[in-house]
Scaffold this motif. Structure first.
Motif, mmCIF file in Angstrom:
data_model
loop_
_atom_site.group_PDB
_atom_site.id
_atom_site.type_symbol
_atom_site.label_atom_id
_atom_site.label_comp_id
_atom_site.label_asym_id
_atom_site.label_seq_id
_atom_site.Cartn_x
_atom_site.Cartn_y
_atom_site.Cartn_z
ATOM 1 N N ASN A 1 -28.491 21.531 10.777
ATOM 2 C CA ASN A 1 -29.605 21.921 9.915
ATOM 3 C C ASN A 1 -29.618 23.425 9.628
ATOM 4 O OD1 ASN A 1 -30.577 19.244 9.921
ATOM 5 N ND2 ASN A 1 -31.709 19.607 11.808
ATOM 6 N N GLN A 2 -28.478 24.070 9.752
ATOM 7 C CA GLN A 2 -28.362 25.494 9.486
ATOM 8 C C GLN A 2 -27.236 25.750 8.490
ATOM 9 O OE1 GLN A 2 -28.408 26.185 14.149
ATOM 10 N NE2 GLN A 2 -28.432 28.148 13.104
ATOM 11 N N ALA A 3 -27.414 26.803 7.704
ATOM 12 C CA ALA A 3 -26.336 27.211 6.793
ATOM 13 C C ALA A 3 -25.303 28.019 7.562
ATOM 14 C CB ALA A 3 -26.908 28.031 5.642
ATOM 15 N N ALA A 4 -24.049 27.888 7.160
ATOM 16 C CA ALA A 4 -22.960 28.643 7.781
ATOM 17 C C ALA A 4 -21.923 28.954 6.709
ATOM 18 C CB ALA A 4 -22.329 27.857 8.919
ATOM 19 N N GLY A 5 -21.923 30.204 6.256
ATOM 20 C CA GLY A 5 -20.962 30.597 5.227
ATOM 21 C C GLY A 5 -21.089 29.737 3.974
ATOM 22 N N ASP A 6 -19.959 29.409 3.372
ATOM 23 C CA ASP A 6 -19.933 28.538 2.187
ATOM 24 C C ASP A 6 -19.567 27.108 2.595
ATOM 25 O OD1 ASP A 6 -17.371 29.135 2.912
ATOM 26 O OD2 ASP A 6 -16.629 29.436 0.868
ATOM 27 N N PHE A 7 -20.304 26.557 3.555
ATOM 28 C CA PHE A 7 -20.001 25.232 4.088
ATOM 29 C C PHE A 7 -19.967 24.164 3.008
ATOM 30 C CE2 PHE A 7 -24.559 25.413 3.862
ATOM 31 C CZ PHE A 7 -24.969 24.125 3.578
ATOM 32 N N LEU B 1 -16.431 17.161 6.838
ATOM 33 C CA LEU B 1 -17.801 17.501 6.481
ATOM 34 C C LEU B 1 -18.293 16.533 5.411
ATOM 35 C CD1 LEU B 1 -16.584 20.269 7.628
ATOM 36 C CD2 LEU B 1 -18.348 21.370 6.245
ATOM 37 N N THR B 2 -19.441 15.950 5.654
ATOM 38 C CA THR B 2 -20.055 15.059 4.667
ATOM 39 C C THR B 2 -21.507 15.474 4.455
ATOM 40 O OG1 THR B 2 -20.551 13.458 6.428
ATOM 41 C CG2 THR B 2 -18.561 13.080 5.109
ATOM 42 N N PHE B 3 -22.082 14.969 3.373
ATOM 43 C CA PHE B 3 -23.426 15.382 2.970
ATOM 44 C C PHE B 3 -24.205 14.182 2.443
ATOM 45 C CE2 PHE B 3 -20.218 18.573 2.138
ATOM 46 C CZ PHE B 3 -20.722 19.733 2.708
ATOM 47 N N GLU B 4 -25.506 14.377 2.340
ATOM 48 C CA GLU B 4 -26.306 13.474 1.514
ATOM 49 C C GLU B 4 -26.093 13.942 0.077
ATOM 50 O OE1 GLU B 4 -30.356 13.561 2.695
ATOM 51 O OE2 GLU B 4 -29.966 12.983 4.764
ATOM 52 N N GLU B 5 -25.278 13.222 -0.659
ATOM 53 C CA GLU B 5 -24.914 13.693 -1.991
ATOM 54 C C GLU B 5 -24.936 12.558 -3.004
ATOM 55 O OE1 GLU B 5 -20.736 14.976 -2.244
ATOM 56 O OE2 GLU B 5 -20.495 14.179 -0.224
ATOM 57 N N GLU B 6 -25.002 12.962 -4.244
ATOM 58 C CA GLU B 6 -25.080 11.986 -5.336
ATOM 59 C C GLU B 6 -24.237 12.481 -6.500
ATOM 60 O OE1 GLU B 6 -28.509 9.858 -8.135
ATOM 61 O OE2 GLU B 6 -29.042 10.787 -6.212
ATOM 62 N N LEU B 7 -23.405 11.592 -7.013
ATOM 63 C CA LEU B 7 -22.609 11.910 -8.195
ATOM 64 C C LEU B 7 -23.462 11.750 -9.447
ATOM 65 C CD1 LEU B 7 -19.247 10.120 -7.323
ATOM 66 C CD2 LEU B 7 -19.603 12.587 -7.509
ATOM 67 N N VAL B 8 -23.265 12.642 -10.402
ATOM 68 C CA VAL B 8 -23.954 12.582 -11.689
ATOM 69 C C VAL B 8 -22.901 12.306 -12.757
ATOM 70 C CG1 VAL B 8 -25.401 13.819 -13.344
ATOM 71 C CG2 VAL B 8 -25.724 14.179 -10.887
ATOM 72 N N PHE B 9 -23.144 11.268 -13.575
ATOM 73 C CA PHE B 9 -22.144 10.793 -14.545
ATOM 74 C C PHE B 9 -22.521 11.183 -15.973
ATOM 75 C CE2 PHE B 9 -22.159 7.996 -10.888
ATOM 76 C CZ PHE B 9 -20.813 7.916 -10.562
ATOM 77 N N ALA B 10 -21.508 11.228 -16.830
ATOM 78 C CA ALA B 10 -21.726 11.538 -18.239
ATOM 79 C C ALA B 10 -22.393 10.344 -18.925
ATOM 80 C CB ALA B 10 -20.404 11.871 -18.916
ATOM 81 N N GLN C 1 -29.130 19.755 5.176
ATOM 82 C CA GLN C 1 -28.536 18.964 6.253
ATOM 83 C C GLN C 1 -27.107 18.622 5.888
ATOM 84 O OE1 GLN C 1 -30.859 15.461 7.058
ATOM 85 N NE2 GLN C 1 -32.231 16.509 8.475
ATOM 86 N N TRP C 2 -26.208 18.772 6.841
ATOM 87 C CA TRP C 2 -24.831 18.365 6.626
ATOM 88 C C TRP C 2 -24.273 17.835 7.935
ATOM 89 C CZ3 TRP C 2 -21.108 22.273 8.458
ATOM 90 C CH2 TRP C 2 -21.712 23.468 8.865
ATOM 91 N N TYR C 3 -23.139 17.144 7.858
ATOM 92 C CA TYR C 3 -22.633 16.379 8.992
ATOM 93 C C TYR C 3 -21.175 16.730 9.240
ATOM 94 C CZ TYR C 3 -26.869 13.705 8.072
ATOM 95 O OH TYR C 3 -28.174 13.344 7.870
ATOM 96 N N TYR C 4 -20.832 16.724 10.532
ATOM 97 C CA TYR C 4 -19.455 17.024 10.931
ATOM 98 C C TYR C 4 -18.961 15.904 11.837
ATOM 99 C CZ TYR C 4 -15.402 19.641 12.627
ATOM 100 O OH TYR C 4 -14.128 20.047 12.922
ATOM 101 N N SER C 5 -17.847 15.260 11.435
ATOM 102 C CA SER C 5 -17.283 14.129 12.170
ATOM 103 C C SER C 5 -15.881 14.494 12.654
ATOM 104 C CB SER C 5 -17.217 12.890 11.277
ATOM 105 O OG SER C 5 -18.492 12.580 10.746
ATOM 106 N N THR C 6 -15.604 14.233 13.936
ATOM 107 C CA THR C 6 -14.315 14.605 14.516
ATOM 108 C C THR C 6 -13.887 13.588 15.560
ATOM 109 O OG1 THR C 6 -13.081 16.403 15.559
ATOM 110 C CG2 THR C 6 -15.310 16.019 16.348
ATOM 111 N N VAL C 7 -12.613 13.669 15.945
ATOM 112 C CA VAL C 7 -12.041 12.826 17.000
ATOM 113 C C VAL C 7 -11.585 13.744 18.129
ATOM 114 C CG1 VAL C 7 -10.296 11.110 17.578
ATOM 115 C CG2 VAL C 7 -11.290 11.156 15.273
ATOM 116 N N MET C 8 -12.023 13.438 19.372
ATOM 117 C CA MET C 8 -11.706 14.282 20.525
ATOM 118 C C MET C 8 -10.912 13.486 21.554
ATOM 119 S SD MET C 8 -15.394 16.155 21.086
ATOM 120 C CE MET C 8 -16.176 14.570 21.407
#
Length: 376
Positions: A287-293, A81-90, A232-239
């Protein structure tokens, strides 16, 4: 000779006797009573037969209706699972104290935490002075100032003798959800690249999940939290090639994640790659929430990519005659053998082909015979 009024004599006219008439009425009513009694007995017999037949139906020849339905075709896989995310630094070294909770959504510009030169009062340990330094460090700073060791002492004598606890605010650079944990995978996602690996390969990376809490000491440019786009979140897998290639042809599938097995979500295809061995790499956007994803980096998922249509029957209604599988179906009051094709199993039911919805199926085929008349 005329009779004068008053000379008339009254005569009594005798009628028929009523006794024999009453006897005849009793005799004529007897057949009617017998008929009524016969009808009552007939109706009572019908009720008793219905009750007996109902009892027999429940124990021997009960029928159940076939029902239309479908079974999902799925593939269980594992992925990232990956996201559009940003780290915040001290912004400064010191001690971090959070002003928000994990999982809280914040707007851009909100104060997320403060970095203090020394721990706040609630974070002071037993061997520390109120200023936040232990006694040994404080005496060393005083010695340096007293000996006028400018290289080791601060330029301000007031800061040496009476150090101040400065605070530096950590401001949210964007709107999103605050996550107070780090795992080292924050740089991957839609803004860089997606990660494709199997379950064993992921475990071999020894992911180090670091939970963040107030009072911890940090250095400058140390990540103190991350903010994700939780819409929005993303799911990447190998099949495997089969059915991976078939699944990859679909622009949209449904996913059931292990952390939310009762919440199917729609997933839109974003990227597909084929490896040399034929394995399929694929990423979906959700584009949907699912539990504590938002708390998960790796998860197994059930991919629902197709379905089979048919008719459901209870498992115990299936029987075999001369090597052919089928059921006993009631057609025009006669027990008839109907051949069926098994498509899938679900719980205590079989999905079959060869029947129509609402066909009446014998629930216990071992207690009836083909050709037997079925009385309703």
């Amino acid at each position: 000779m005329r009779r004068r009024p008053g000379d008339e004599q009254l005569r009594v006219i005798k009628g028929g006797e009523r006794g024999p008439r009453k006897k005849w009425e009793k005799v004529s009513r007897a057949p009617a009573n017998i008929l009524i009694l016969a009808i009552a007995l007939f109706l009572l017999a019908q009720v008793l037969l219905g009750w007996l037949w109902g009892s027999f139906s429940r124990t021997a020849g009960r029928v159940v209706p076939a029902t239309a339905g479908s079974v999902d075709i799925t593939l269980i896989t594992g992925g990232m699972l990956t996201f559009e995310e940003e780290l915040v630094f001290a912004p400064q070294p010191g001690f971090v104290h959070y002003r928000v909770n994990d999982g809280e959504r914040v707007p851009a510009g909100k104060e997320l935490a403060v970095i203090t030169t020394f721990p706040l009062e609630e974070s002071i340990t037993d061997n520390a002075e109120p200023g936040g330094q232990d006694m040994g460090e404080y005496l060393q700073r005083f010695r340096n100032w007293f000996l006028d060791d400018r290289g080791a002492a601060d330029s301000s004598s007031g800061e040496i003798l009476f150090p101040q606890n400065h605070q530096y605010a950590v401001i949210s650079p964007r709107a999103g959800m605050v996550i107070l944990q780090l795992d080292g995978w924050e740089t991957f996602g839609p803004k860089s690249s997606y990660v494709y690996m199997g379950d064993e390969e992921f475990n071999q990376t020894n992911p180090d999940l670091q939970a963040l809490s107030s009072g911890e000491q940090v250095n400058r440019f140390t990540p103190v939290l991350r903010i994700i786009n939780n819409y929005q979140w993303y799911y990447s897998t190998v099949m495997p090639p089969d059915p991976g290639k078939l699944i990859a042809e679909e622009t949209q599938v449904q996913l059931l994640f292990s952390f939310a097995p009762e919440q199917p979500v729609k997933a839109q295809k974003v990227e597909v790659n084929e490896r040399e061995q034929g394995e399929i790499e694929i990423t979906w956007r959700i584009n949907q929430a699912a539990g504590d994803f938002y708390k998960h980096r790796w998860s197994t998922a059930e991919i629902i990519y197709d379905s089979i249509e048919g008719v459901f029957i209870p498992t115990e209604t299936m029987l075999e005659q001369d090597g052919t599988k089928g059921v006993f179906n009631v057609e025009r009051g006669i027990v008839t053998f109907r051949e069926v094709t098994l498509l899938a199993e679900k719980d205590d039911f079989l999905l079959v082909e060869g029947l129509n919805p609402y066909d009446q199926i014998i629930a216990r085929p071992g207690r009836v015979k083909e050709g037997q008349r079925f009385l309703w």
